[in-house]
Enzyme design. Structure first.
Site, short mmCIF file in Angstrom:
data_model
loop_
_atom_site.label_atom_id
_atom_site.label_comp_id
_atom_site.label_asym_id
_atom_site.label_seq_id
_atom_site.Cartn_x
_atom_site.Cartn_y
_atom_site.Cartn_z
N TYR A 169 -21.69 -86.52 -54.83
CA TYR A 169 -20.70 -85.99 -55.36
C TYR A 169 -21.06 -86.64 -56.91
O TYR A 169 -21.66 -86.16 -57.52
CB TYR A 169 -19.39 -85.49 -55.24
N SER A 187 -18.23 -83.47 -63.47
CA SER A 187 -16.87 -84.29 -63.49
C SER A 187 -16.74 -85.21 -63.99
O SER A 187 -17.64 -86.88 -64.44
CB SER A 187 -16.75 -84.03 -62.23
N1 LIG Z 1 -11.52 -79.31 -58.43
C1 LIG Z 1 -12.37 -80.55 -59.47
O1 LIG Z 1 -11.01 -81.40 -59.91
C2 LIG Z 1 -13.01 -80.11 -60.55
C3 LIG Z 1 -13.32 -81.13 -61.16
C4 LIG Z 1 -14.15 -81.94 -62.04
C5 LIG Z 1 -15.71 -81.23 -61.67
N2 LIG Z 1 -15.41 -79.62 -60.54
C6 LIG Z 1 -16.34 -79.32 -61.19
O2 LIG Z 1 -15.85 -77.67 -61.01
C7 LIG Z 1 -17.34 -76.71 -60.48
C8 LIG Z 1 -15.84 -75.38 -59.51
O3 LIG Z 1 -15.49 -76.22 -58.46
P1 LIG Z 1 -13.99 -75.71 -58.15
O4 LIG Z 1 -13.41 -76.41 -58.01
O5 LIG Z 1 -13.68 -74.63 -58.71
O6 LIG Z 1 -14.26 -75.68 -57.21
P2 LIG Z 1 -14.16 -74.34 -55.70
O7 LIG Z 1 -13.34 -73.31 -55.77
O8 LIG Z 1 -15.00 -74.52 -54.12
O9 LIG Z 1 -15.95 -73.25 -56.89
C9 LIG Z 1 -16.65 -73.84 -55.74
C10 LIG Z 1 -17.50 -72.52 -56.14
O10 LIG Z 1 -19.21 -73.10 -56.72
C11 LIG Z 1 -19.79 -71.56 -55.23
N3 LIG Z 1 -20.67 -72.05 -55.23
C12 LIG Z 1 -20.44 -73.45 -54.26
N4 LIG Z 1 -21.88 -74.11 -53.35
C13 LIG Z 1 -22.94 -72.58 -54.20
C14 LIG Z 1 -23.89 -72.27 -54.00
N5 LIG Z 1 -24.61 -73.53 -53.23
N6 LIG Z 1 -25.11 -71.59 -54.41
C15 LIG Z 1 -23.73 -70.75 -55.53
N7 LIG Z 1 -22.46 -71.36 -55.77
C16 LIG Z 1 -22.06 -71.63 -54.77
C17 LIG Z 1 -18.89 -71.63 -54.24
O11 LIG Z 1 -18.92 -70.32 -54.00
P3 LIG Z 1 -19.11 -70.18 -52.28
O12 LIG Z 1 -18.44 -71.03 -52.21
O13 LIG Z 1 -19.32 -68.90 -52.23
O14 LIG Z 1 -21.12 -69.92 -52.63
C18 LIG Z 1 -17.72 -71.60 -56.08
O15 LIG Z 1 -17.54 -69.90 -56.17
C19 LIG Z 1 -17.74 -77.47 -59.12
O16 LIG Z 1 -18.87 -78.24 -60.22
C20 LIG Z 1 -16.91 -78.29 -59.12
O17 LIG Z 1 -18.09 -79.77 -58.59
C21 LIG Z 1 -14.11 -79.32 -60.14
#
Ligand SMILES: NC(=O)c1ccc[n+]([C@@H]2O[C@H](COP(=O)([O-])OP(=O)(O)OC[C@H]3O[C@@H](n4cnc5c(N)ncnc54)[C@H](OP(=O)(O)O)[C@@H]3O)[C@@H](O)[C@H]2O)c1
Length: 219
Positions: free
Chosen positions: A143, A130
């Site tokens: 985080y 991130s």
């Molecule tokens: N959205 C943003 O602005 C942003 C910015 C920078 C980085 N990111 C990063 O991008 C990645 C994806 O995030 P997103 O924004 O797409 O969020 P999201 O829609 O909440 O998706 C997160 C995914 O991770 C899975 N997950 C969470 N905990 C887990 C665990 N213990 N074991 C296995 N799977 C797990 C969730 O599924 P379950 O809950 O069903 O396990 C879901 O499939 C993350 O690493 C996040 O930190 C996001």
């Protein structure tokens, strides 16, 4: 190809993009219904439900992928959770959960696929960190620490794997329109598909010389 966090958001977009490139993808997350929806709609070949922070679940994931779809030449560490709270109010259990999922989970998944990649002298590990990693944000210490750790982990992994012809790259997105972002005060700057295109570039198209890089994606 393994995509953790492939049930929704950025991970789902990555799984769909890789599948559209003709690759056999296994998606992994805790919520089986979301994974099944991705597979049923043609976004991935196989769903395995489990928790990235549990070693036995990760071993089961890699075994299932190898048995059904063959060797794993690409791991995308996308699974992540957002934990918010100022340091003096943050429950240590929540701090540990954030580190366990976002950082230790990526280590466990890499550890499980690296021996095969080394043996085949082929493979890439792309980890979704991130832009928060390098920014100070009130209420985001767990985080940010987990993501800064993930960038450092990726850089060390890249150097360990360099002699074996295997690459490791981090992709660090800014605010992306997903369920996670809805837990923050930030407005989206891009779509999951835009981030997925960068992840897929790092995974499939970028030269091996990119290994060790942290690609920041601001939107
Ligand atoms: N959205 C943003 O602005 C942003 C910015 C920078 C980085 N990111 C990063 O991008 C990645 C994806 O995030 P997103 O924004 O797409 O969020 P999201 O829609 O909440 O998706 C997160 C995914 O991770 C899975 N997950 C969470 N905990 C887990 C665990 N213990 N074991 C296995 N799977 C797990 C969730 O599924 P379950 O809950 O069903 O396990 C879901 O499939 C993350 O690493 C996040 O930190 C996001």
């Amino acid at each position: 190809m393994l995509v953790t966090g492939g049930g929704r958001g950025i991970g789902e977009a990555v799984a769909r993009g890789l599948t559209a490139r003709g690759l056999a993808v296994t998606v992994f997350a805790r919520t089986a219904a979301e994974l099944d929806r991705v597979v049923a709609s043609g976004g991935a070949a196989l769903a395995v439900a489990g928790d990235v922070s549990r070693e036995a679940d990760v071993a089961r994931l890699v075994e299932a992928h190898q048995a059904r779809l063959g060797p794993c030449d690409l791991l995308v560490n996308d699974a992540g959770v957002l934990v918010r709270g100022e340091v003096d109010a943050l429950d240590p259990a929540r701090w540990r959960e954030c580190l366990e999922v976002n950082l230790t989970g990526a280590f466990l998944c890499a550890r499980a696929v690296v021996p095969g990649m080394k043996a085949r002298r082929r493979g890439r590990i792309v980890s979704v960190a991130s832009i928060s990693a390098t920014l100070g944000t009130p209420g985001a210490s767990a985080y940010n620490a987990s993501k800064w750790g993930l960038v450092g982990f990726t850089k060390c992994l890249a150097e360990e794997l360099r002699p074996h012809g295997v690459q490791a790259v981090a992709v660090s997105p800014g605010s992306t329109a997903t369920a996670m972002l809805q837990q923050t005060p930030f407005a989206p700057a891009m779509t999951p598909d835009e981030v997925a295109r960068v992840v897929i570039f790092a995974a499939l198209d970028a030269p091996a010389a990119l290994t060790g890089a942290n690609l920041e994606v601001f939107g």
